[in-house]
Motif scaffolding. Structure first.
Motif, PDB file in Angstrom:
ATOM      1  N   ARG A   1      -1.740  -4.396 -10.099  1.00 13.31           N
ATOM      2  CA  ARG A   1      -2.023  -3.168  -9.382  1.00 13.31           C
ATOM      3  C   ARG A   1      -3.329  -2.646  -9.451  1.00 13.31           C
ATOM      4  NH1 ARG A   1       2.308   1.086 -11.285  1.00 13.31           N
ATOM      5  NH2 ARG A   1       1.104   2.307  -9.978  1.00 13.31           N
TER       6      ARG A   1
ATOM      7  N   LYS B   1      -6.832   1.886  -5.389  1.00 20.55           N
ATOM      8  CA  LYS B   1      -6.359   1.907  -4.108  1.00 20.55           C
ATOM      9  C   LYS B   1      -5.127   1.741  -3.708  1.00 20.55           C
ATOM     10  CE  LYS B   1     -10.157  -2.054  -3.766  1.00 20.55           C
ATOM     11  NZ  LYS B   1     -10.197  -3.435  -3.386  1.00 20.55           N
ATOM     12  N   ASN B   2      -4.299   2.694  -4.620  1.00 18.39           N
ATOM     13  CA  ASN B   2      -2.875   3.043  -4.523  1.00 18.39           C
ATOM     14  C   ASN B   2      -2.308   1.549  -4.057  1.00 18.39           C
ATOM     15  OD1 ASN B   2      -3.526   5.600  -5.241  1.00 18.39           O
ATOM     16  ND2 ASN B   2      -2.749   6.217  -3.318  1.00 18.39           N
ATOM     17  N   SER B   3      -2.193   0.594  -4.668  1.00 21.48           N
ATOM     18  CA  SER B   3      -1.702  -0.696  -4.314  1.00 21.48           C
ATOM     19  C   SER B   3      -1.270  -1.574  -5.432  1.00 21.48           C
ATOM     20  CB  SER B   3      -2.724  -1.790  -3.393  1.00 21.48           C
ATOM     21  OG  SER B   3      -3.129  -0.957  -2.050  1.00 21.48           O
TER      22      SER B   3
ATOM     23  N   ASN C   1      -4.770   1.120  -9.069  1.00 21.05           N
ATOM     24  CA  ASN C   1      -4.386   2.366  -8.948  1.00 21.05           C
ATOM     25  C   ASN C   1      -5.506   3.290  -8.064  1.00 21.05           C
ATOM     26  OD1 ASN C   1      -2.048   2.174 -10.132  1.00 21.05           O
ATOM     27  ND2 ASN C   1      -2.838   2.946 -12.294  1.00 21.05           N
TER      28      ASN C   1
ATOM     29  N   THR D   1       1.768  10.225  -6.112  1.00 18.64           N
ATOM     30  CA  THR D   1       0.821   9.915  -7.350  1.00 18.64           C
ATOM     31  C   THR D   1       0.963   8.574  -7.920  1.00 18.64           C
ATOM     32  OG1 THR D   1       0.703  12.351  -7.712  1.00 18.64           O
ATOM     33  CG2 THR D   1      -0.145  10.808  -9.351  1.00 18.64           C
ATOM     34  N   PHE D   2       0.075   7.664  -7.227  1.00 23.76           N
ATOM     35  CA  PHE D   2       0.688   6.230  -7.547  1.00 23.76           C
ATOM     36  C   PHE D   2       0.660   5.818  -9.021  1.00 23.76           C
ATOM     37  CE2 PHE D   2       1.136   2.053  -6.139  1.00 23.76           C
ATOM     38  CZ  PHE D   2       0.404   1.141  -6.742  1.00 23.76           C
ATOM     39  N   SER D   3      -0.351   6.148  -9.771  1.00 26.79           N
ATOM     40  CA  SER D   3      -0.476   5.684 -11.097  1.00 26.79           C
ATOM     41  C   SER D   3       0.765   6.350 -11.944  1.00 26.79           C
ATOM     42  CB  SER D   3      -1.786   6.224 -11.846  1.00 26.79           C
ATOM     43  OG  SER D   3      -1.904   7.482 -11.882  1.00 26.79           O
TER      44      SER D   3
ATOM     45  N   ALA E   1       0.719  -1.108   0.155  1.00 21.82           N
ATOM     46  CA  ALA E   1       0.101  -0.005   0.053  1.00 21.82           C
ATOM     47  C   ALA E   1       0.757   1.147   0.038  1.00 21.82           C
ATOM     48  CB  ALA E   1      -0.871  -0.006   1.135  1.00 21.82           C
ATOM     49  N   ALA E   2       0.774   2.186  -0.954  1.00 25.40           N
ATOM     50  CA  ALA E   2       1.442   3.359  -1.227  1.00 25.40           C
ATOM     51  C   ALA E   2       0.612   4.672  -0.500  1.00 25.40           C
ATOM     52  CB  ALA E   2       1.862   3.336  -2.536  1.00 25.40           C
ATOM     53  N   THR E   3       1.344   5.530   0.020  1.00 29.23           N
ATOM     54  CA  THR E   3       0.900   6.764   0.459  1.00 29.23           C
ATOM     55  C   THR E   3       1.766   7.812   0.019  1.00 29.23           C
ATOM     56  OG1 THR E   3       1.247   6.620   2.534  1.00 29.23           O
ATOM     57  CG2 THR E   3      -0.796   5.914   2.173  1.00 29.23           C
TER      58      THR E   3
END
Length: 120
Positions: free
Chosen positions: A72, A76-78, A74, A28-30, A23-25
């Protein structure tokens, strides 16, 4: 502040399966390529799998191809790593990595790792 948090590791018998999550926080994940790496005791960290920001480009280490699947979400930022047909040699700490251009740059973002142990 960027954080990558892995989960899903554990102890499994040879031939079994595990699914790792990251899980990323704080980013800008994508826009980031995501990768999984692993490090076994006494060995260098090695590439396992990578996925592009859009998810349409995948790559795998030869040792895990046809057994592991990276994906992935995007929304869920995961990022995930489905690991099937596990072997004792897959035992390692698995790390999640995020890079704006490529994966594996030590100066980019890394998680703290999750232990995967495969018993024979």
């Amino acid at each position: 502040q960027v954080q990558l948090v892995e989960s899903g590791g554990g102890l499994v018998q040879a031939g079994g399966s595990l699914r790792l999550s990251c899980a990323a926080t704080g980013l800008t994940f994508s826009s980031f390529h995501m990768g999984w790496f692993r490090q076994a005791p006494g060995k260098e960290r090695e590439f396992v799998a990578a996925i592009s920001g859009s998810g349409d480009s995948l790559s795998y280490a030869r040792s895990v191809k046809d057994r592991f699947t990276i994906s992935r979400d995007n929304a869920k930022n995961s990022v995930y790593l489905q690991m099937n047909s596990l072997k004792p040699e897959d035992t390692a700490v698995y790390y999640c990595n995020a890079g704006p251009r490529v994966v594996g740059n030590p100066n980019d973002y890394w998680g703290q790792g999750t232990q995967v142990t495969v018993s024979s």
